[in-house]
Design an enzyme around this catalytic site. Structure first.
Site, PDB file in Angstrom:
ATOM      1  N   LYS A   1     -29.731 -13.102   8.716  1.00  0.00           N
ATOM      2  CA  LYS A   1     -30.488 -13.898   8.155  1.00  0.00           C
ATOM      3  C   LYS A   1     -29.845 -14.926   6.915  1.00  0.00           C
ATOM      4  O   LYS A   1     -28.957 -14.008   6.532  1.00  0.00           O
ATOM      5  CB  LYS A   1     -31.731 -13.186   7.212  1.00  0.00           C
TER       6      LYS A   1
ATOM      7  N   SER B   1     -40.896 -13.984   6.704  1.00  0.00           N
ATOM      8  CA  SER B   1     -39.725 -14.745   6.595  1.00  0.00           C
ATOM      9  C   SER B   1     -38.380 -14.582   7.669  1.00  0.00           C
ATOM     10  O   SER B   1     -37.889 -15.719   7.874  1.00  0.00           O
ATOM     11  CB  SER B   1     -39.331 -15.288   5.315  1.00  0.00           C
TER      12      SER B   1
ATOM     13  N   SER C   1     -41.130  -9.312   5.152  1.00  0.00           N
ATOM     14  CA  SER C   1     -40.501 -10.123   5.881  1.00  0.00           C
ATOM     15  C   SER C   1     -39.503  -9.527   7.003  1.00  0.00           C
ATOM     16  O   SER C   1     -39.083 -10.219   7.856  1.00  0.00           O
ATOM     17  CB  SER C   1     -39.728 -11.156   4.831  1.00  0.00           C
TER      18      SER C   1
END
Ligand code: GLN
Length: 501
Positions: free
Chosen positions: A83, A158, A182
């Site tokens: 990420k 997210s 997330s």
């Protein structure tokens, strides 16, 4: 072996074994994944940046080490992606924000470093909601990610890019971050295993801060064993993060193998039935949850009722505390030291213009909310009160764990939804976090595992969550493995790949 399709279908654990055994070279594995990324990215948008030169160099180093007879790390040759919240030395890191566009970190974060030391091959950086704020990956100045199970739908957030990339076989394993769900929510929307470790189990050094008392890094994987393999590499004390825990790192893979083979042997799974009666729980999600409980019972567990009396207050508590911490953490983006600068006539105007141009609307909303709750006039009513409720929520879990070993719930109250459908309703999105944020507020480990699909088209994945006491990752992974051993969902391929076959 060797056909690209076969390589992409191997688990991370299987890949590591095949590379260690010489059946596959790390270089051919890296090439197969880089080709998959090239083929899928135009419709998926999971990657913010692909790092082919780095990946091929790391893979060649693994192959050289093997040929020289050197010991290989546990992830040697396994293609991973991070990420974009994880700091990578020499590779642009944006945390999904225009304010950091173009920032090339001068140092390596703990996660990229530990993965590299374990021999992993870095394929690139994955898209995300700006600074981790969101549930659909649409809070971004960049291209939003699409769900490989239904391209018109969101992949969650997210860590949506992480989820989409792993599900689409565009990386073997990814890291996400979880401040309020997330890792787990996008995992559940994309048929993956997503593990948020105990607060402090994994270092936060080099993970761009959102809400420091809640943030935790963890793996997103196609199988439970892969999540265990990655956690073993990531977990452990770090002198650069004072909140990291100095607790021994157990053998997570052994816990997985024991759960898969031996079952659950009378483990008590607690269910807070009241939470299932709250408005907004999708009928398919509920049905899949009940079916998973039956599966856990088949594995030898006993389901017991528990109460979490403050469950309904978790969303409000989280959105006061997370925004307060974010407003403080994000004060550092001033156009002087990092990334984007909107030059203006005075220093003050430069700050204002930089933050006006650099932050997106959701991030601004949260900074405003967080600054408001921290004002001297409202501190006691909002921040102080939310801290007290956080204590009550943590106590609820502690009491519940006197009656059970793990707590089960749906991960998200609904399956994925069409891109754009909820973008104008932040409150509706916040409410989708109701099952996940309790574990963050209480600092507990939690895992989301595949639990089947919706009954009507489009066929969308549904996840189930297990929460454990502090440092109970082995028990969580064992139960997840026992569940996985009794179903085949993790072997299914998303629509996107079937269309290509
Ligand atoms: N939906 C949560 C939020 O928007 C997700 C936060 C997270 O875990 N990074 O705050």
């Amino acid at each position: 072996m060797g056909a690209a399709g076969d390589i992409l279908e191997l688990s991370a654990r299987g890949l590591a074994a095949a590379i260690r055994g010489g059946e596959l070279s790390a270089s051919e594995v890296a090439r197969a994944y880089l080709e998959q990324i090239d083929a899928l990215e135009p419709s998926l948008h999971a990657y913010r940046r692909v790092t082919p030169e780095l990946a091929l160099a790391q893979a060649a180093a693994v192959d050289d080490a093997r040929r020289a007879g050197q010991a290989l790390g546990p992830l040697a040759g396994v293609p991973v992606a991070l990420k974009d919240i994880f700091v990578t030395e020499g590779v642009e890191t944006t945390s999904g924000s225009a304010i950091l566009a173009g920032w090339i970190p001068p140092y390596q974060g703990a996660h990229a470093r530990r993965l590299a030391e374990a021999g992993a091959v870095l394929l690139g950086k994955l898209t995300m909601d700006e600074f981790g704020m969101g549930s659909a990956n649409e809070n971004t100045p960049f291209e939003p990610v699409h769900n490989p199970w239904a391209l018109s739908h969101v992949a969650g957030g997210s860590s949506g890019g992480s989820a989409a990339a792993v599900a689409a076989r565009s990386c073997a394993l990814a890291l996400g971050s979880d401040t309020g769900g997330s890792i787990r929510q996008p995992a559940s929307l994309c048929n993956l295993v997503g593990l948020k470790p105990t607060y402090g189990r994994v270092s936060r050094h080099g993970m761009i801060a959102f809400a420091s008392s809640l943030d935790q890094a963890g793996p997103m994987a196609r199988e439970v064993g892969d999540a265990a393999l990655a956690l073993g590499v990531l977990a452990g004390a770090d002198p650069l993060d004072a909140t990291s825990l100095d607790a021994p790192v157990p053998d997570y893979l052994a816990a997985v193998d024991q759960g898969a083979r031996g079952g659950l042997d009378g483990a008590k799974i607690g269910v807070h039935r009241g939470a299932l009666e709250l408005e907004g729980l999708d009928a398919d999600v509920r049905a899949r949850f009940e079916a998973s409980l039956t599966r856990l019972e088949d594995a030898g567990a006993r389901v017991v009722d528990i109460e979490l009396p403050h469950f309904e207050h978790a969303v409000a508590t989280y959105y006061v505390l997370a925004t307060a911490e974010a407003s403080s953490n994000l004060a550092r983006y001033d156009g002087v030291r990092y990334g984007h600068r909107s030059a203006a006539d005075s220093l003050r105007q430069t700050y204002e213009a930089t933050r006006h141009d650099g932050f997106g609307p959701e991030v601004k909303r949260r900074i405003l909310l967080g600054t408001f709750v921290l004002r001297a006039e409202s501190y006691a009513d909002y921040y102080g009160r939310a801290m007290k409720v956080r204590t009550l929520i943590a106590r609820d879990y502690a009491r519940a764990f006197e009656r059970c070993d793990l707590i089960a719930s749906p991960t998200a109250p609904i399956p994925s939804w069409p891109l754009g459908a909820k973008i104008d309703d932040p409150l509706a999105l916040y409410l989708l976090d109701m099952f996940t944020i309790g574990a963050n507020l209480a600092g507990l480990p939690a895992i989301s595992i595949p639990a089947g699909f919706t009954s009507a088209a489009p066929r969308l994945p549904i996840g189930v969550q297990l929460i454990g006491p502090r440092l109970a990752e082995p028990a969580l992974l064992g139960a997840a493995a026992a569940h996985e051993a009794r179903c085949d969902w993790h072997r299914e391929q998303p629509q996107l790949l079937e269309a290509r076959a």
